[in-house]
Structures are given as structure tokens and as C-alpha cells.
Design an enzyme around this catalytic site. Structure first.
Site, PDB file in Angstrom:
ATOM      1  N   ARG A  34       0.834  -1.217   0.000  1.00  0.00           N
ATOM      2  CA  ARG A  34       0.000   0.000   0.000  1.00  0.00           C
ATOM      3  C   ARG A  34       0.863   1.259   0.000  1.00  0.00           C
ATOM      4  O   ARG A  34       0.495   2.256  -0.630  1.00  0.00           O
ATOM      5  CB  ARG A  34      -0.922  -0.007   1.210  1.00  0.00           C
ATOM      6  N   LYS A 205     -20.993 -15.002   2.899  1.00  0.00           N
ATOM      7  CA  LYS A 205     -22.407 -14.710   3.099  1.00  0.00           C
ATOM      8  C   LYS A 205     -23.073 -14.055   1.911  1.00  0.00           C
ATOM      9  O   LYS A 205     -22.543 -13.121   1.323  1.00  0.00           O
ATOM     10  CB  LYS A 205     -22.549 -13.779   4.303  1.00  0.00           C
ATOM     11  N   GLY A 361     -11.636  -7.743  -0.861  1.00  0.00           N
ATOM     12  CA  GLY A 361     -10.461  -8.164  -0.106  1.00  0.00           C
ATOM     13  C   GLY A 361     -10.055  -9.604  -0.290  1.00  0.00           C
ATOM     14  O   GLY A 361      -8.914  -9.886  -0.629  1.00  0.00           O
ATOM     15  N   GLY A 384     -14.169  -2.764  -0.187  1.00  0.00           N
ATOM     16  CA  GLY A 384     -15.461  -2.168   0.171  1.00  0.00           C
ATOM     17  C   GLY A 384     -15.848  -1.054  -0.782  1.00  0.00           C
ATOM     18  O   GLY A 384     -17.004  -0.946  -1.215  1.00  0.00           O
TER      19      GLY A 384
HETATM   20  P1  AMP Z   1     -16.266 -12.761   2.057  1.00  0.00           P
HETATM   21  O1  AMP Z   1     -15.535 -11.865   3.013  1.00  0.00           O
HETATM   22  O2  AMP Z   1     -17.758 -12.719   2.202  1.00  0.00           O
HETATM   23  O3  AMP Z   1     -15.794 -12.597   0.641  1.00  0.00           O
HETATM   24  O4  AMP Z   1     -15.900 -14.232   2.512  1.00  0.00           O
HETATM   25  C1  AMP Z   1     -14.628 -14.777   2.469  1.00  0.00           C
HETATM   26  C2  AMP Z   1     -14.557 -15.937   3.373  1.00  0.00           C
HETATM   27  O5  AMP Z   1     -15.508 -16.898   2.979  1.00  0.00           O
HETATM   28  C3  AMP Z   1     -13.235 -16.635   3.345  1.00  0.00           C
HETATM   29  O6  AMP Z   1     -12.620 -16.499   4.591  1.00  0.00           O
HETATM   30  C4  AMP Z   1     -13.575 -18.102   3.061  1.00  0.00           C
HETATM   31  O7  AMP Z   1     -12.886 -19.002   3.875  1.00  0.00           O
HETATM   32  C5  AMP Z   1     -15.042 -18.145   3.378  1.00  0.00           C
HETATM   33  N1  AMP Z   1     -15.728 -19.239   2.647  1.00  0.00           N
HETATM   34  C6  AMP Z   1     -15.685 -19.478   1.335  1.00  0.00           C
HETATM   35  N2  AMP Z   1     -16.397 -20.596   1.034  1.00  0.00           N
HETATM   36  C7  AMP Z   1     -16.914 -21.052   2.188  1.00  0.00           C
HETATM   37  C8  AMP Z   1     -17.713 -22.174   2.522  1.00  0.00           C
HETATM   38  N3  AMP Z   1     -18.136 -23.030   1.597  1.00  0.00           N
HETATM   39  N4  AMP Z   1     -18.046 -22.348   3.814  1.00  0.00           N
HETATM   40  C9  AMP Z   1     -17.608 -21.470   4.746  1.00  0.00           C
HETATM   41  N5  AMP Z   1     -16.842 -20.399   4.503  1.00  0.00           N
HETATM   42  C10 AMP Z   1     -16.490 -20.187   3.237  1.00  0.00           C
END
Ligand code: AMP
Length: 403
Positions: A34, A205, A361, A384
Site C-alpha cells: 500500500r 455470506k 479483499g 469495500g
Molecule cells: P467474504 O468476506 O464474504 O468474501 O468471505 C470470504 C470468506 O468466505 C473466506 O474467509 C472463506 O474461507 C469463506 N468461505 C468461502 N467458502 C466457504 C464455505 N463453503 N463455507 C464457509 N466459509 C467459506
């Protein structure tokens, strides 16, 4: 607002909002990218005869208060950043003990052209996050020119990103090179993306991405879903997902998205198969199962081989690609394959002329972890902010510059 190239910096003082929020371990910087990414703007201002006053946040000290409720902590000091800047710029780099207070004012008033004053962590001042006008005015008084080069915080209406901008006239403010580049790259997918346009979404999520999906569906030809969020889709369509992540309360919204996609000729693709495990552990027992028939005692932690094959083909035929969110729990090597293979497919499509933007990220972290950054057209530095922009929400810090 001017372009940075049009501004006369000679014998002026320039206050730059940068994103120098680097990771630290025991007071040492573990990744200086950065800081390195901010150098072209800082260097341009110095080379054109100005003194530089730098502002940045570091970490989240407001979430880690001292016992007496105060916010300032050594661990969040920008001192290591000042040291690194000194090495990289080879000039005098001072660090103030406050953010916009007496020490900042004294040091700024004595600053000479070519020298740099880094203000201590912006988040040590409570007014920063509140977009406090008084604080913004104290900061603005330190300089003649304002440059915003902090794309990563452009979605926040803080004193140093938003309020300060309106205190400078149009010909005395501009975006830095980094900010300009991020906005230019984002336009490649928000304004008439070349088709076929494929969006790949993953991560934990679905609730975090609903607004984004709604906005992208009318524009994209294909939406490839992976990661934990895929199972809410599978459940919405009547599948059995075992112990996989699921947001029951979002099922209606997901059904609405599926319908909206059909109306807009956007094909939503869900994983066909899954690497399912009995525990959320790298060495858990795992097997490949159909995504809609996951046994009760298992959870889906990565996309399976048939899904990879299907997604690979769609990616290979795409001309514009946007990717946000890993396809599985990529931090564990047993569940990283889907993310690696999708990254490879995007890299291959890019080498054949497709445009690929990786934003958010964790997908950027994954691409960097597997050393595939060079294969992509553009990796966004502001997860973000990039998602906010793609959701169609104006970025406060960008709008403030245009006022
Ligand atoms: P996000 O910040 O919403 O992009 O989520 C990223 C996180 O989602 C990472 O730390 C991954 O380990 C987690 N992730 C991806 N696939 C899965 C899954 N099938 N079950 C649980 N966590 C997951």
C-alpha cells in the site's frame, strides 16, 4: 476538480489522503504494497516543488480502546510507516504526534518543499469517523492543495476523505494517480462492459452481496456462484445442503434474484458438486458430493471438479470478467482448489484478451496468495469501495471532490 497534472504545486503545501493501512506484526510492516502504491502520487507532488502532508488511517484503534477509554495506542502508530516512507522516498519524513492538532500545525508550518510530514493515525481523532467539520477545517488549514488518493476509504464520509474536500476550491484539489486508476478501471465494468460479461461471486455470506447481485444481474450474461453463499441458493431451489452455511432468512430474496436474472437474460450458475467435509478443518474427512444432495453430517467447503470444469468453460468464453469472493475456504489447502482453478481460468482468459477486474479483499488476497496477480488485468486495492461503486451507490469522497 482539476487533474493532478494540471495543478501548480511549486512552493506550495499539499495535503494528501492516502491509504497507508499496512499489515503490522510486532511493529514491523509485513507487506508494504500500500505504501509502494501511494508513491507515484507523493513523488509527483514532491517533484513539482511542493511539501507533502500525508494522512492515513491504520487498523481499527476505535475497536480496541485503552482501559481508560482513550483511543491512542502505540500499536496503531504510523511510526513504522514513516520509517518505511523515509527509506523509499529518500527525503525527510516527519511524524506528528497528533492528527490535525498543535503538533501537526507546528510541523506543517515549518515544512520545506520536498519534505514530508506524516500525520499520526487519523483514527486517533474521534471526529474523523464522524466527518467532523472542525477537524476537517484544521486539516485543510495545513495546506494549499488537497489530493485524495485513498480509494480504499472512498466509501466513507470521514473528515479526511469527505469533509475536507469541500474546503478546497476546484483548482486546488484532485484525485491522486491510484484513485484515478481505480475509478477508470471500475468504469470498464460499470459502463457498457464488453460482452459476454461474466460475474463470479463467492465468499461466506449472500447477505453481504445481495445489493451487488441485484445491480449486476441486468448487466451480466453469466453469474457464477461459489463459496459459502452458494448453499443459500441451492436450498432456495429445494436442495439438501447438510451442515453447509445457509442464511434461511435470505431465501425469499434469493428467489427474487433468481427470477430477476431470468427476466434479464442473465444465467445464474450454481455449483453442481461440492467438496464436503465432516468438520471445518483442513484435515477433516472429505468427499465429492452433489451440491443438492449433501449428507446431513457434512458441510460444503469448496466447489467440486464438475463445477470447476463448467465454470472454466464459461470464463474462457468471456470478454469481461469481474470476480469477488473465494469459491471455498481457500485459507485451508484442502479447500483451496476451486479458488485456484477459477483464478487460473480468469488468468488464461485475460492472456487471450479478456478484461478481468478482481475486487474485494478476499479474492484479491487469494490471487496474491497463489501468486496470480500478474495474470489479471486489474486488482482493486479497495474492496469495500469497489463493491459500493458496483452496487451503484455514489462514493461520498468522490462526490465531495466534484462539488
Ligand atoms: P467474504 O468476506 O464474504 O468474501 O468471505 C470470504 C470468506 O468466505 C473466506 O474467509 C472463506 O474461507 C469463506 N468461505 C468461502 N467458502 C466457504 C464455505 N463453503 N463455507 C464457509 N466459509 C467459506
Amino acid at each position: 476538480m482539476s487533474k493532478i497534472q494540471q495543478i501548480d504545486f511549486n512552493n506550495k503545501k499539499t495535503i494528501i489522503r492516502a491509504d497507508l493501512n499496512v499489515p503490522l506484526k510486532n511493529g514491523k510492516i509485513t507487506d508494504n504494497s500500500r505504501i509502494v502504491a501511494s508513491l507515484p502520487t507523493i513523488q509527483h507532488v514532491i517533484n513539482n516543488g511542493s511539501a507533502v502532508i500525508l494522512m492515513s488511517h491504520l487498523g481499527r484503534p476505535e475497536k480496541d480502546l485503552n482501559e481508560d477509554g482513550s483511543i491512542k495506542k502505540e500499536k496503531y502508530s504510523l511510526a513504522p510507516v514513516a520509517k518505511e516512507l523515509k527509506n523509499l522516498l529518500n527525503t525527510t519524513v516527519l511524524l506528528s504526534s497528533d492528527f490535525g492538532g498543535i503538533d501537526s500545525q507546528t510541523k506543517a508550518s515549518e515544512l520545506k518543499s520536498g519534505q514530508v510530514l506524516l500525520l499520526e493515525n487519523s483514527r486517533f481523532e474521534k471526529g474523523e469517523g464522524k466527518g467532523d467539520e472542525q477537524l476537517a477545517s484544521q486539516l485543510a488549514k495545513l495546506a494549499d492543495i488537497f489530493i485524495n488518493d485513498a480509494f480504499g476509504t472512498a466509501h466513507r464520509a470521514h473528515a479526511s476523505t469527505y469533509k475536507i474536500a469541500s474546503l478546497f476550491p476546484q483548482d486546488k484539489k484532485a484525485f491522486g494517480f491510484l484513485m484515478d486508476k481505480e475509478l477508470e478501471e471500475a468504469r470498464k465494468i460499470t459502463e457498457n462492459p464488453k460482452k459476454p460479461y461474466t460475474v463470479i461471486l463467492g465468499g461466506a455470506k449472500v447477505s453481504d452481496k445481495l445489493q451487488l447481485i441485484e445491480k449486476l444481474v441486468p448487466k451480466a450474461d453469466h453469474l457464477l456462484i461459489g463459496g459459502g453463499m452458494a448453499y443459500t441458493f441451492i436450498k432456495a431451489k429445494g436442495g439438501q445442503i447438510g451442515k453447509s452455511l445457509c442464511e434461511e432468512d435470505k431465501i425469499d430474496l434469493v428467489l427474487g434474484i433468481i427470477q430477476k436474472a431470468e427476466e434479464n437474460n442473465c444465467s445464474i450458475h450454481l455449483p453442481i458438486d461440492t467438496i464436503a467435509a465432516d468438520e471445518f478443518k483442513d484435515d477433516a474427512n472429505k468427499e465429492v458430493v452433489s451440491t443438492s444432495e449433501i449428507p446431513e453430517n457434512l458441510m460444503g467447503l469448496d466447489i467440486g471438479p464438475k463445477t470447476i470444469e463448467k465454470y472454466r468453460k464459461i470464463i474462457a468464453e468471456s470478454v469481461t470478467i469481474f470476480w469477488n469472493g473465494p469459491m471455498g475456504v481457500f485459507e485451508m489447502s484442502s479447500f483451496a482448489n476451486g479458488t485456484i482453478k477459477v483464478a487460473e481460468a480468469i488468468g488464461n482468459a485475460t492472456s487471450k484478451g479478456a478484461y478481468s477486474l478482481i475486487g474485494g479483499g478476499d479474492s484479491v488476497a487469494a490471487v496474491n496468495k497463489f501468486q496470480m496477480g500478474e495474470m489479471m488485468s486489474f486488482l482493486s486495492t479497495g474492496g469495500g469501495a469497489m463493491l459500493t461503486l458496483l452496487e451503484g451507490t455514489p462514493l461520498p469522497a468522490v462526490e465531495a471532490m466534484e462539488k
